[in-house]
Design a protein around this motif. Structure first.
Motif, PDB file in Angstrom:
ATOM      1  N   PHE A   1      25.814  29.481  39.247  1.00 45.57           N
ATOM      2  CA  PHE A   1      24.512  29.957  38.801  1.00 45.57           C
ATOM      3  C   PHE A   1      23.921  28.997  37.787  1.00 45.57           C
TER       4      PHE A   1
ATOM      5  N   PHE B   1      18.013  33.561  35.464  1.00 49.07           N
ATOM      6  CA  PHE B   1      19.007  33.025  36.380  1.00 49.07           C
ATOM      7  C   PHE B   1      18.447  32.766  37.770  1.00 49.07           C
TER       8      PHE B   1
ATOM      9  N   ALA C   1      20.763  28.681  34.969  1.00 48.58           N
ATOM     10  CA  ALA C   1      19.920  29.528  34.139  1.00 48.58           C
ATOM     11  C   ALA C   1      19.097  28.658  33.201  1.00 48.58           C
TER      12      ALA C   1
ATOM     13  N   GLY D   1      21.287  36.980  42.135  1.00 49.90           N
ATOM     14  CA  GLY D   1      21.481  36.431  40.797  1.00 49.90           C
ATOM     15  C   GLY D   1      21.497  37.543  39.760  1.00 49.90           C
TER      16      GLY D   1
END
Lengths: 113, 116
Positions: free
Chosen positions: A90, A104, A92, B43
């Motif tokens: 991920f 994110f 961010a 996410g």
């Protein structure tokens, strides 16, 4: 407003191959981060950047490199992929104020075989 | 070090009942605490945060969190759970050290299952 966009969304690599994950944000944020998510371990910080041209190591940086040549982009590279790098990654971004939340991307699911 | 702990791997609750997802923190200085939710194959989405002020913080989707300084806790709550609340919930604390980039330090996550 796209927010934080990650490409690709899925990838399968063979051990020893290399690849680059791209993160792009359109919110003019100074700070950007790469995390990996593994079952039962939450999210762990790999690298981060506090501005264009600057990067720093996080909690689990080994085997990864990053670059921030443009403010809106943060690249995560794997030079020689290993099965231990199988994870969901991920990206961010956030503003520079400590009280602001981070935004994110949707994640990249990477499998190394 | 700035860290959070989520003592429960999974929380099960019946639809319509109140829910609580627990989080405790360990920080030096003032804590900046956050809750995020992650739906399957998605996410992380921001729910709410505590910076200062009122101990009861209200956030998205009817969620709220109670900050308790004496117990170093920041529990997530909702008065009436929905099946659609089933997801993975993360508590996080901002790293306020110099040159930390204010990165978020996450707990391991709590899986919430709401049954009809």
């Amino acid at each position: 407003n796209a927010g934080v966009t990650q490409t690709p969304k899925f990838r399968v690599l063979k051990t020893g191959q290399s690849m680059t994950l791209l993160c792009a944000q359109d919110m003019n944020h100074e700070y950007m981060y790469w995390y990996r998510q593994d079952p039962g371990m939450g999210l762990r910080l790999i690298h981060y950047s506090v501005g264009e041209g600057t990067t720093a190591k996080g909690e689990v940086p080994d085997g990864y490199n990053v670059s921030r040549l443009k403010k809106q982009n943060f690249l995560l590279g794997l030079e020689s992929a290993a099965p231990s790098q199988t994870s969901v990654y991920f990206c961010a971004s956030s503003m520079t104020r400590v009280y602001t939340e981070a935004f994110f991307g949707q994640g990249t699911r990477l499998t190394v075989v | 070090a700035q860290s959070v702990a989520q003592p429960e791997d999974q929380v099960n609750v019946a639809e319509g009942n109140p829910l609580t997802v627990k989080c405790t923190y360990s920080v030096s200085g003032n804590p900046y605490l956050f809750w995020y939710v992650q739906y399957p194959n998605r996410g992380l989405q921001f729910l709410l945060k505590y910076i200062t002020g009122d101990n009861l913080v209200k956030g998205s989707y009817g969620f709220e969190a109670e900050f308790n300084k004496s117990q170093t806790s920041f529990h997530l709550k909702k008065p009436s759970a929905l099946v659609s609340d089933s997801a993975l919930y993360f508590c996080a604390v901002r790293d306020v050290r110099t040159n930390s980039g204010y990165a978020l330090n996450f707990g391991k996550g709590t899986s919430l299952l709401v049954t009809p």
